[in-house]
Design an enzyme around this catalytic site. Sequence first.
Site, short mmCIF file in Angstrom:
data_model
loop_
_atom_site.label_atom_id
_atom_site.label_comp_id
_atom_site.label_asym_id
_atom_site.label_seq_id
_atom_site.Cartn_x
_atom_site.Cartn_y
_atom_site.Cartn_z
N CYS A 57 22.02 27.38 22.81
CA CYS A 57 20.62 27.43 23.23
C CYS A 57 19.92 28.70 22.76
O CYS A 57 20.38 29.80 23.06
CB CYS A 57 20.56 27.34 24.75
SG CYS A 57 18.91 27.58 25.44
N TRP A 87 25.14 21.28 32.54
CA TRP A 87 26.01 22.13 31.73
C TRP A 87 27.37 22.26 32.41
O TRP A 87 27.46 22.52 33.61
CB TRP A 87 25.40 23.51 31.55
CG TRP A 87 24.13 23.51 30.75
CD1 TRP A 87 22.86 23.52 31.24
CD2 TRP A 87 24.02 23.51 29.32
NE1 TRP A 87 21.96 23.52 30.20
CE2 TRP A 87 22.63 23.51 29.00
CE3 TRP A 87 24.95 23.51 28.27
CZ2 TRP A 87 22.16 23.52 27.70
CZ3 TRP A 87 24.48 23.52 26.98
CH2 TRP A 87 23.09 23.52 26.69
N VAL A 106 18.37 20.99 34.60
CA VAL A 106 19.24 22.15 34.77
C VAL A 106 19.26 22.90 33.44
O VAL A 106 19.77 22.39 32.44
CB VAL A 106 20.65 21.72 35.18
CG1 VAL A 106 21.58 22.93 35.25
CG2 VAL A 106 20.61 20.99 36.52
N VAL A 148 19.51 26.57 30.92
CA VAL A 148 20.05 27.90 30.67
C VAL A 148 19.03 28.65 29.80
O VAL A 148 18.26 28.01 29.08
CB VAL A 148 21.42 27.83 29.94
CG1 VAL A 148 22.49 27.31 30.86
CG2 VAL A 148 21.35 26.99 28.67
N TYR A 173 10.60 22.31 18.52
CA TYR A 173 10.91 21.25 19.47
C TYR A 173 9.80 20.21 19.52
O TYR A 173 10.05 19.01 19.61
CB TYR A 173 11.14 21.84 20.87
CG TYR A 173 12.48 22.49 21.02
CD1 TYR A 173 13.56 21.79 21.55
CD2 TYR A 173 12.68 23.81 20.64
CE1 TYR A 173 14.81 22.38 21.68
CE2 TYR A 173 13.91 24.42 20.76
CZ TYR A 173 14.97 23.69 21.28
OH TYR A 173 16.21 24.28 21.40
#
Length: 336
Positions: A47, A80, A113, A115, A178
Site C-alpha cells: 500500500c 488485512w 478496513v 492501512v 486510482y
Amino acid sequence: MVVGNRAYGTKAFKRSRSHFADRITADGRDGWPVAAGRYRLVISRACPWASRAVISRRLLGLEGALSLAIADPIQDDRSWRFTLDPGGRDPVLGIRFLGEAYDARESGYPGGVSVPAIVDVPSKRLVTNDFQQITLDLATEWTRFHRDGAPDLYPEALRDEIDDVMRGVYEDLNNGVYRAGFATNQKEYEEAYTAVFARLEWLSERLADRRYLVGDTITEADIRLFTTLVRFDAVYHGHFKCNRRKLTEDPVLWAYTRDLYQTPGFGDTVDFDHIKRHYYLVHSGINPTGIVPLGPDLAGWLAPHGRKQLGGRPFGDGTPPGPVRADEEVPLAGRP
C-alpha cells in the site's frame, strides 16, 4: 488502502475519508499521548499510503518506540490478515485480522478496513487510520523519540509550500492513478489519465534543476511522491491503464525516484513482490484472471542516478538512518 474491492463500486471512484481521525500527540489532547511501546503501526508493504508511514518511521528512527506489524499483501473479506506471522496471528496484538482492532474501537463499523492503522496495544483498539495525518504527527509530535540525527521532514518554514505541493500531487497523481484504474466509464478514465500525466509533466519540470520537491532536503512531500512513483511501472502503467509513458521513459523523474530509492529509508522498505501480488490478485474486477506479470525488470533501480550534481542535503544537518532491523528486512523476492 481499503480492504479488497470495497472502495471500488460501480460509481466513480472516490476515496473514503479516514473515519478514525484521532491523533497521537505529545500533549495527549485526543486522549492518546505519545508513549514508547504503547502503539503498533499496522501496514502492508503493498500500500502506498502505508508505505509513507514506514519510510517516515525509519527515517526518524522510531523503530524502538513504535512497533511494526506487516500484513499479508493478499486480503480476504475479513480484512488485512496476519498470515505472515507464526500461527497467523500478530505476535503483539494477538489478533488474526486488522478488522478485529476496528471492531474493538467501533462495533459494527460499516466502512472498509484500511492501512496504515495505529493500534493501542493494551486495549487492542484502533486509534487512527488517518493516513494523511499519521506521518505529519510522526514528524512533529513524536520528536522525543526521534533518533539523533533525524531529519526534519516537515520544517515549519516550508510547511505552506509543502502543503501546496502535496495537495496537487495527491489529487492528480497519488489518488489520480486510482481514479483512472477504477473508472467505470471512458470520460472518467480520460479525465483522470489526463490529470495524472499533466501532474507528472509539472513534476518533471520542477525537478529538472532541483534535487528535492521543496527546499534542499528530503521532506514529507518527497515521501508522498516516491510511494506512487516507485509503483508506477510495476502496477499503475498497465494495471491502472496509465500508459502514456513509463516512469523509466521520463529521464528526470526516473533519476529522481532512483535517487530516493537508493537513499537509506526509502528503497529498503519497498517490496515489489508484495506490491504486484496485491494489486494483480486482489483487484479481481480489473484483473479477473489473477495473472501476476513477471516484469518489469528491477535491475535499473540500482543504476547511478546522477542527481548529486544538483546539490541538496538529503538529511539536512542530520544523518542517514542505520541498518534495517533484521525482522523488518524486505525478503529477497521483493528486491532488485
